[in-house]
Design an enzyme around this catalytic site. Structure first.
Site, PDB file in Angstrom:
ATOM      1  N   GLY A   1       0.805  -1.224   0.000  1.00 15.23           N
ATOM      2  CA  GLY A   1       0.000   0.000   0.000  1.00 15.23           C
ATOM      3  C   GLY A   1       0.835   1.269   0.000  1.00 15.23           C
ATOM      4  O   GLY A   1       2.038   1.238  -0.241  1.00 15.23           O
TER       5      GLY A   1
ATOM      6  N   HIS B   1       4.119   1.414  -8.155  1.00 13.77           N
ATOM      7  CA  HIS B   1       3.015   0.444  -8.090  1.00 13.77           C
ATOM      8  C   HIS B   1       2.099   0.605  -9.309  1.00 13.77           C
ATOM      9  O   HIS B   1       1.627  -0.384  -9.871  1.00 13.77           O
ATOM     10  CB  HIS B   1       2.169   0.679  -6.828  1.00 13.77           C
ATOM     11  CG  HIS B   1       2.924   0.553  -5.537  1.00 13.77           C
ATOM     12  ND1 HIS B   1       3.077   1.603  -4.668  1.00 13.77           N
ATOM     13  CD2 HIS B   1       3.558  -0.502  -4.970  1.00 13.77           C
ATOM     14  CE1 HIS B   1       3.758   1.203  -3.604  1.00 13.77           C
ATOM     15  NE2 HIS B   1       4.075  -0.069  -3.762  1.00 13.77           N
TER      16      HIS B   1
ATOM     17  N   LYS C   1      12.940  -3.000  -8.637  1.00 12.01           N
ATOM     18  CA  LYS C   1      13.573  -2.186  -7.598  1.00 12.01           C
ATOM     19  C   LYS C   1      13.966  -3.094  -6.424  1.00 12.01           C
ATOM     20  O   LYS C   1      15.011  -2.922  -5.827  1.00 12.01           O
ATOM     21  CB  LYS C   1      12.604  -1.107  -7.121  1.00 12.01           C
ATOM     22  CG  LYS C   1      13.262  -0.124  -6.199  1.00 12.01           C
ATOM     23  CD  LYS C   1      12.288   0.444  -5.235  1.00 12.01           C
ATOM     24  CE  LYS C   1      12.959   0.712  -3.953  1.00 12.01           C
ATOM     25  NZ  LYS C   1      12.087   0.512  -2.816  1.00 12.01           N
ATOM     26  N   ASP C   2      13.096  -4.049  -6.122  1.00  9.38           N
ATOM     27  CA  ASP C   2      13.407  -5.037  -5.093  1.00  9.38           C
ATOM     28  C   ASP C   2      13.969  -6.262  -5.818  1.00  9.38           C
ATOM     29  O   ASP C   2      13.318  -7.312  -5.901  1.00  9.38           O
ATOM     30  CB  ASP C   2      12.142  -5.379  -4.313  1.00  9.38           C
ATOM     31  CG  ASP C   2      11.578  -4.157  -3.620  1.00  9.38           C
ATOM     32  OD1 ASP C   2      12.008  -3.856  -2.507  1.00  9.38           O
ATOM     33  OD2 ASP C   2      10.723  -3.468  -4.223  1.00  9.38           O
TER      34      ASP C   2
ATOM     35  N   SER D   1       9.574   5.043  -3.602  1.00 13.13           N
ATOM     36  CA  SER D   1       9.357   4.093  -2.519  1.00 13.13           C
ATOM     37  C   SER D   1       8.389   4.724  -1.520  1.00 13.13           C
ATOM     38  O   SER D   1       8.438   5.942  -1.291  1.00 13.13           O
ATOM     39  CB  SER D   1      10.692   3.803  -1.817  1.00 13.13           C
ATOM     40  OG  SER D   1      10.455   3.211  -0.555  1.00 13.13           O
ATOM     41  N   SER D   2       7.539   3.893  -0.929  1.00 18.64           N
ATOM     42  CA  SER D   2       6.616   4.418   0.096  1.00 18.64           C
ATOM     43  C   SER D   2       7.427   5.014   1.238  1.00 18.64           C
ATOM     44  O   SER D   2       6.986   5.935   1.918  1.00 18.64           O
ATOM     45  CB  SER D   2       5.720   3.297   0.629  1.00 18.64           C
ATOM     46  OG  SER D   2       5.087   2.634  -0.438  1.00 18.64           O
ATOM     47  N   ARG D   3       8.636   4.502   1.456  1.00 15.79           N
ATOM     48  CA  ARG D   3       9.471   4.977   2.570  1.00 15.79           C
ATOM     49  C   ARG D   3      10.084   6.356   2.311  1.00 15.79           C
ATOM     50  O   ARG D   3      10.582   6.974   3.249  1.00 15.79           O
ATOM     51  CB  ARG D   3      10.581   3.967   2.871  1.00 15.79           C
ATOM     52  CG  ARG D   3      10.080   2.696   3.515  1.00 15.79           C
ATOM     53  CD  ARG D   3      11.218   1.809   3.998  1.00 15.79           C
ATOM     54  NE  ARG D   3      10.736   0.713   4.812  1.00 15.79           N
ATOM     55  CZ  ARG D   3      10.543  -0.538   4.386  1.00 15.79           C
ATOM     56  NH1 ARG D   3      10.795  -0.848   3.132  1.00 15.79           N
ATOM     57  NH2 ARG D   3      10.092  -1.466   5.199  1.00 15.79           N
TER      58      ARG D   3
HETATM   59  P1  AMP Z   1       5.884  -2.505  -1.761  1.00 18.39           P
HETATM   60  O1  AMP Z   1       4.520  -1.931  -1.579  1.00 18.39           O
HETATM   61  O2  AMP Z   1       6.991  -1.547  -1.462  1.00 18.39           O
HETATM   62  O3  AMP Z   1       6.047  -3.856  -1.103  1.00 18.39           O
HETATM   63  O4  AMP Z   1       6.030  -2.784  -3.315  1.00 18.39           O
HETATM   64  C1  AMP Z   1       5.077  -3.545  -4.016  1.00 18.39           C
HETATM   65  C2  AMP Z   1       5.631  -3.856  -5.379  1.00 18.39           C
HETATM   66  O5  AMP Z   1       5.918  -2.649  -6.073  1.00 18.39           O
HETATM   67  C3  AMP Z   1       6.940  -4.643  -5.308  1.00 18.39           C
HETATM   68  O6  AMP Z   1       6.948  -5.634  -6.325  1.00 18.39           O
HETATM   69  C4  AMP Z   1       7.980  -3.595  -5.569  1.00 18.39           C
HETATM   70  O7  AMP Z   1       9.158  -4.105  -6.142  1.00 18.39           O
HETATM   71  C5  AMP Z   1       7.247  -2.685  -6.541  1.00 18.39           C
HETATM   72  N1  AMP Z   1       7.852  -1.346  -6.522  1.00 18.39           N
HETATM   73  C6  AMP Z   1       8.134  -0.591  -5.435  1.00 18.39           C
HETATM   74  N2  AMP Z   1       8.753   0.551  -5.800  1.00 18.39           N
HETATM   75  C7  AMP Z   1       8.878   0.513  -7.153  1.00 18.39           C
HETATM   76  C8  AMP Z   1       9.445   1.386  -8.121  1.00 18.39           C
HETATM   77  N3  AMP Z   1      10.009   2.533  -7.780  1.00 18.39           N
HETATM   78  N4  AMP Z   1       9.402   1.021  -9.416  1.00 18.39           N
HETATM   79  C9  AMP Z   1       8.834  -0.164  -9.792  1.00 18.39           C
HETATM   80  N5  AMP Z   1       8.273  -1.031  -8.916  1.00 18.39           N
HETATM   81  C10 AMP Z   1       8.299  -0.704  -7.613  1.00 18.39           C
END
Ligand code: AMP
Length: 284
Positions: free
Chosen positions: A31, A37, A149-150, A185-187
């Site tokens: 989220g 995302h 990214k991850d 990034s959400s962070r």
């Molecule tokens: P998260 O909500 O951070 O767990 O991310 C959910 C998904 O979005 C994961 O597959 C991440 O690798 C992807 N994601 C997060 N940040 C990015 C970004 N900057 N570019 C592309 N995908 C991302």
């Protein structure tokens, strides 16, 4: 767009759609959605009949001193973004829905879950694999979309999918960045304005390191040292968890790159109290 909080409801609708021959795409997230995302949702929308977005901040992938409690949450905002991007269903389970008090089963991808982020964040990938496999079982998608990214997470999930004979396709999509190169990034929300200005030191150093490796005759250990020193020289950098140069396919460490080898440079650094990760992949 409908939101399901119960596994059973989510599973019933997925089964129903599957039986009707629909191709289901899953975008798993924690989220607080951003353009990264959204890029996954857009791709899923193009390739699938039905797109399901999961939003779940998975407690078992956070260490005891990590940011589980303060991780940004805003379902209303996420709902709007999801709706605008044509999401059909949001799966938004509670922790109790995902893990009973008597939960005892975990999934691990050995060895590659113990390096890089896995070395520093003990049990992180065990938590990721366990929740992702549960999501796959509940939703039964044809395709699941992850961000590069991850990168390590992507490799671990691909490996789990292959090793456990899961019948779905794993897609890895490119990293979406701010204008100055900082990976979304959400962070990033945690960063103060001064920290934000300095946060692109990570991406700048990755690019710089790639250039040096491409110009090198092969010995890359001193290049790695220089890069670590460069990052350390920024006064907003509080800690460097790792700055690794590895084979992008199997994550083996590289001492001497070979012609044509696919190389990963990946790093995790703390800008103030915020842990950021980023990487680049290229051919030598
Ligand atoms: P998260 O909500 O951070 O767990 O991310 C959910 C998904 O979005 C994961 O597959 C991440 O690798 C992807 N994601 C997060 N940040 C990015 C970004 N900057 N570019 C592309 N995908 C991302």
């Amino acid at each position: 767009m409908q939101i399901f909080k119960k596994k059973k409801e989510m599973n019933d609708i997925s089964n129903y759609l599957k039986n009707k021959g629909k191709k289901i795409g899953l975008v798993p997230t924690m989220g607080y959605l951003h353009e990264g995302h959204i890029s996954l949702m857009e791709k899923a929308k193009k390739e699938c009949d039905i797109v399901i977005l999961s939003i779940f901040i998975n407690p078992i992938q956070f260490g005891p001193n990590e940011d589980f409690k303060r991780y940004p949450r805003n379902l209303k905002r996420d709902e709007e973004i999801a709706k605008k991007n044509g999401i059909d269903y949001i799966f938004y389970p509670s922790t109790a829905q995902m893990y009973s008090n008597n939960h005892k089963t975990y999934v691990r991808v050995m060895e590659i879950d113990e390096i890089m982020c896995g070395k520093i964040r003990k049990n992180h990938f065990r938590g990721v694999c366990t929740v992702v496999l549960k999501l796959f079982n509940i939703i039964n998608p044809d395709v699941a979309y992850f961000g590069l990214k991850d990168y390590q997470q992507f490799i671990v999930i691909e490996k789990m999918t292959k090793d456990l004979d899961l019948h779905l396709t794993i897609r890895g999509l490119r990293t979406i960045r701010e204008k100055d190169g900082l990976a979304l990034s959400s962070r990033n929300k945690y960063l103060s304005s001064k920290e934000r200005e300095n946060a692109n030191i990570l991406y700048k150093t990755l690019i710089d390191t790639k250039k040096k490796i491409l110009l090198s005759q092969g010995d890359i250990s001193f290049i790695q040292k220089e890069s670590i020193e460069k990052i350390r020289g920024n006064k907003y950098v509080k800690k460097i968890d790792y700055f690794d140069i590895r084979d992008a396919k199997n994550l083996d460490e590289i001492k001497q790159p070979k012609k044509g080898q696919k190389i990963l440079i990946a790093s995790a650094v703390f800008i103030g109290h915020t842990r950021l990760i980023d990487n680049i992949v290229f051919n030598f």
